[in-house]
Enzyme design. Structure first.
Site, PDB file in Angstrom:
ATOM      1  N   ASP A  98       0.899  -1.394   0.068  1.00 54.58           N
ATOM      2  CA  ASP A  98       0.028  -0.030  -0.082  1.00 54.58           C
ATOM      3  C   ASP A  98       0.958   1.227   0.033  1.00 54.58           C
ATOM      4  OD1 ASP A  98      -3.177   0.126   1.625  1.00 54.58           O
ATOM      5  OD2 ASP A  98      -2.190   1.813   0.423  1.00 54.58           O
ATOM      6  N   ASP A 194      -2.822   4.977  -2.350  1.00 52.70           N
ATOM      7  CA  ASP A 194      -3.831   5.576  -1.478  1.00 52.70           C
ATOM      8  C   ASP A 194      -3.985   7.065  -1.991  1.00 52.70           C
ATOM      9  OD1 ASP A 194      -5.256   5.463   1.287  1.00 52.70           O
ATOM     10  OD2 ASP A 194      -3.868   7.119   1.511  1.00 52.70           O
ATOM     11  N   GLU A 236      -6.333   4.701  -5.780  1.00 54.65           N
ATOM     12  CA  GLU A 236      -7.753   4.589  -5.224  1.00 54.65           C
ATOM     13  C   GLU A 236      -7.981   6.247  -5.640  1.00 54.65           C
ATOM     14  OE1 GLU A 236      -7.586   5.774  -0.873  1.00 54.65           O
ATOM     15  OE2 GLU A 236      -9.337   4.978  -0.507  1.00 54.65           O
ATOM     16  N   HIS A 312     -11.181  -1.999   3.775  1.00 52.49           N
ATOM     17  CA  HIS A 312     -11.079  -1.953   4.847  1.00 52.49           C
ATOM     18  C   HIS A 312     -11.880  -0.503   5.546  1.00 52.49           C
ATOM     19  CE1 HIS A 312      -8.236   0.675   2.910  1.00 52.49           C
ATOM     20  NE2 HIS A 312      -8.081   0.951   4.024  1.00 52.49           N
ATOM     21  N   ASP A 313     -12.396   0.239   4.343  1.00 53.90           N
ATOM     22  CA  ASP A 313     -13.062   1.274   4.792  1.00 53.90           C
ATOM     23  C   ASP A 313     -14.583   1.340   4.625  1.00 53.90           C
ATOM     24  OD1 ASP A 313     -10.759   3.481   2.997  1.00 53.90           O
ATOM     25  OD2 ASP A 313     -10.617   2.907   4.804  1.00 53.90           O
TER      26      ASP A 313
HETATM   27  O1  TEU Z   1      -9.071   6.405   2.038  1.00 58.04           O
HETATM   28  C1  TEU Z   1      -9.392   7.561   1.260  1.00 58.04           C
HETATM   29  C2  TEU Z   1     -10.797   7.887   1.927  1.00 58.04           C
HETATM   30  O2  TEU Z   1     -11.052   9.140   1.363  1.00 58.04           O
HETATM   31  C3  TEU Z   1     -11.596   7.370   2.795  1.00 58.04           C
HETATM   32  O3  TEU Z   1     -11.179   7.478   3.990  1.00 58.04           O
HETATM   33  C4  TEU Z   1     -12.896   7.459   2.535  1.00 58.04           C
HETATM   34  O4  TEU Z   1     -13.339   8.781   2.391  1.00 58.04           O
HETATM   35  C5  TEU Z   1     -13.610   7.186   3.762  1.00 58.04           C
HETATM   36  O5  TEU Z   1     -13.247   6.216   4.471  1.00 58.04           O
HETATM   37  C6  TEU Z   1     -15.158   6.719   3.320  1.00 58.04           C
HETATM   38  O6  TEU Z   1     -15.590   6.385   4.642  1.00 58.04           O
HETATM   39  C7  TEU Z   1      -7.668   5.972   2.174  1.00 58.04           C
HETATM   40  C8  TEU Z   1      -7.767   4.732   2.984  1.00 58.04           C
HETATM   41  O7  TEU Z   1      -8.064   3.677   2.381  1.00 58.04           O
HETATM   42  C9  TEU Z   1      -8.103   5.208   4.332  1.00 58.04           C
HETATM   43  O8  TEU Z   1      -8.263   3.824   5.179  1.00 58.04           O
HETATM   44  C10 TEU Z   1      -7.381   6.126   5.014  1.00 58.04           C
HETATM   45  O9  TEU Z   1      -7.789   6.486   6.301  1.00 58.04           O
HETATM   46  C11 TEU Z   1      -7.171   7.363   4.199  1.00 58.04           C
HETATM   47  O10 TEU Z   1      -7.028   7.106   2.712  1.00 58.04           O
HETATM   48  C12 TEU Z   1      -6.227   8.351   4.568  1.00 58.04           C
HETATM   49  O11 TEU Z   1      -4.899   7.803   3.980  1.00 58.04           O
END
Ligand code: TEU
Ligand code: CA
Length: 536
Positions: A98, A194, A236, A312-313
């Site tokens: 990542d 990311d 992403e 994971h989000d």
């Molecule tokens: O996520 C990008 C992001 O914008 C997400 O946080 C999303 O907006 C939100 O979770 C929707 O509910 C990436 C990673 O996947 C995330 O785990 C990180 O928190 C974020 O970037 C910062 O690195």
């Protein structure tokens, strides 16, 4: 079109804190992952996307990196990382790291120096202003944090412990490329990038995603690190459209292999509303239209799709769009069949292959995720009740995806021998677990295993064009067509019976979670019926 290994691959995402704990501290780790490679080899996946394992204060569970070239103590050490790479390679499994380079941790040496010494070269690796504008952080509040050491504000689109990097600084960009090459030399198979669509930001013009220099930076990165190597790179990109996705993923652009777009995920909440205002009902016609757009506008050779329900989000797809009661297994298989038979590279999030569900959080004390905790604080201050706040977090909070992987029905689901795990184990692990899934030939696991195998062995899954069919609202039916074969995929995305009276002649059944001949005889789909057949 030149085909790569990742065109036929299925990728498995591991969230290291929650996959397997090898030393009994209640937290997943690298040795734990290595101990489960035989399971992943049995599933048949080609590569693991490993969420961050780098040194981090864990403010955002590792997406706040303080040393890109060191392993966080809770996950082990670099020898464990190299052992995972070697053991995975022995099983034909690649590792994708990542890449989090939109921001670092505020404990990264670069930021510490930048803060301590305003005249340092590192100062301009970040974004400082005398006065903030009204940009907001994605985690709530202002995107600017005042630093009294240097009497300026620094930008952070995520937590205040995640200062944004200034990609306009060429020296910073070179540092990133050097780090990427260091990992490539270790034998990794690529990167998940990311929020990569934010590195072209222009804060003074309030431009966050898709800035004017974004693709210049990615092209420069490609030439400095990826060119001539057969790596998988997936960006992403929350703000991508099919047109933008072509800029990233068309081979002629020499940028990335593919992107994660989130248009379908947007159906999880009300239009133009924060995700916490979640939609209770899946809008199936809208979902079909989105898939149709992405499948047809990203033509073969012009770009490449990723395919996913979970990460994971995100909430567990069964809890927000499937069924977690009578039709849990059937709806899981149906959603897998619907997704994996489209054109693109499918991603499976840990536990999706055994039908794991959201967690029944009792109170805010059980919540870990900074995004959810910031939302709760702000919502309670703005008058929402704690039950309203909990209801949103229970449905769409990120911790739902981060509860420990359920390996068996024993204490802590076999994830850890610790008295307490870092997030609670779902009580439904007594029935939803890997051991039970492997034992049951009809389990969700074996549907995923078959879909993965189909992709490896059938060129049509890469080459065949997609054509959406006109059907009942909640029936998702599409064709995959090559010059010499037509495949039909039909999925009842609902708890209700649906009429299916399409006259078809079946030459071969490819996969199903039902009895296809009964469907065709009755001209009726039972709840969550799903199948793929080759037509005569
Ligand atoms: O996520 C990008 C992001 O914008 C997400 O946080 C999303 O907006 C939100 O979770 C929707 O509910 C990436 C990673 O996947 C995330 O785990 C990180 O928190 C974020 O970037 C910062 O690195
Ligand atoms: Ca551990």
């Amino acid at each position: 079109m030149k085909k790569h290994w990742w065109h036929k691959a299925t990728i498995y995402q591991i969230y290291p804190k929650s996959f397997m704990d090898s030393n009994g501290d209640g937290i997943g780790d690298l040795k734990g992952i290595t101990s489960k490679l035989d399971y992943l080899q049995k599933l048949g996946i080609t590569a693991i996307w490993l969420s961050p394992v780098y040194q981090s204060p864990m403010d955002d569970n590792g997406y706040d990196i303080s040393d890109y070239q060191a392993i966080a103590d809770i996950f082990g050490d670099m020898a464990d990382m190299e052992e995972l790479l070697a053991q995975a390679k022995q099983r034909g499994i690649r590792i994708i790291m990542d890449l989090v380079v939109n921001h670092t941790s505020d404990e990264h040496a670069w930021f510490v120096e930048a803060r301590e010494n305003p005249d340092s070269p590192e100062r301009d690796y970040y974004i400082w202003r005398d006065q903030p504008n009204d940009l907001d952080s994605i985690f709530g509040g202002s995107a600017w944090q005042y630093d009294d050491k240097s009497s300026q504000y620094y930008l952070h689109f995520f937590s205040k412990k995640q200062p944004d990097l200034n990609w306009e600084n060429a020296a910073l960009r070179q540092k990133v490329y050097d780090m990427m090459n260091w990992w490539i030399d270790k034998g990794i198979a690529g990167f998940r990038m990311d929020v990569i669509d934010m590195i072209g930001k222009i804060p003074d013009q309030k431009i966050a995603n898709n800035g004017p220099k974004l693709h210049d930076y990615i092209k420069e990165m490609h030439q400095a690190t990826l060119a001539g190597k057969d790596l998988l790179t997936v960006g992403e990109t929350w703000g991508a459209t099919p047109e933008i996705a072509k800029k990233y993923s068309s081979p002629a652009e020499e940028e990335l292999s593919m992107v994660f777009q989130f248009e379908h995920i947007g159906l999880q909440h009300k239009p133009n509303a924060p995700k916490w205002d979640y939609e209770k009902e899946l809008n199936v016609p809208a979902l079909k239209a989105i898939f149709n757009k992405w499948q047809t506008e990203l033509e073969l050779g012009q770009g490449w799709n990723s395919l996913f329900w979970n990460n994971h989000d995100l909430p567990r797809v069964l809890s927000i769009w499937g069924d977690t009661a009578a039709y849990r297994e059937k709806s899981a298989k149906a959603l897998a069949i619907a997704l994996h038979l489209m054109r693109g590279t499918p991603y499976i999030y840990q536990g999706e292959e055994i039908g794991m569900t959201n967690y029944p959080f009792k109170d805010l004390g059980e919540i870990d995720d900074i995004e959810s905790l910031n939302f709760a604080k702000e919502a309670l201050e703005n008058g929402k009740t704690s039950e309203e706040v909990l209801d949103s977090i229970r449905m769409i909070g990120r911790d739902n995806a981060r509860t420990p992987m359920q390996w068996d029905s024993s204490k802590n689901a076999g994830f850890s021998t610790a008295d307490k795990t870092w997030l609670p184990v779902n009580p439904n692990h007594n029935t939803i677990n890997v051991q039970a899934a492997l034992y049951n030939p009809e389990s969700i696991f074996y549907t995923y295993q078959k879909l993965i195998k189909l992709r490896k062995e059938n060129e049509w899954l890469i080459d065949a064009d997609f054509e959406l069919l006109e059907t009942a609202d909640k029936v998702f039916a599409y064709l995959r067509k090559t010059a010499d074969a037509v495949y039909l995929v039909v999925v009842n995305v609902s708890d209700d019976k649906q009429v299916f009276d399409m006259p078809i002649a079946v030459s071969e059944e490819i996969i199903s979670n039902t009895d296809v001949s009964t469907v065709l005889t009755n001209k009726m789909l039972e709840p969550w019926d799903a199948f793929c057949v080759k037509l005569c």
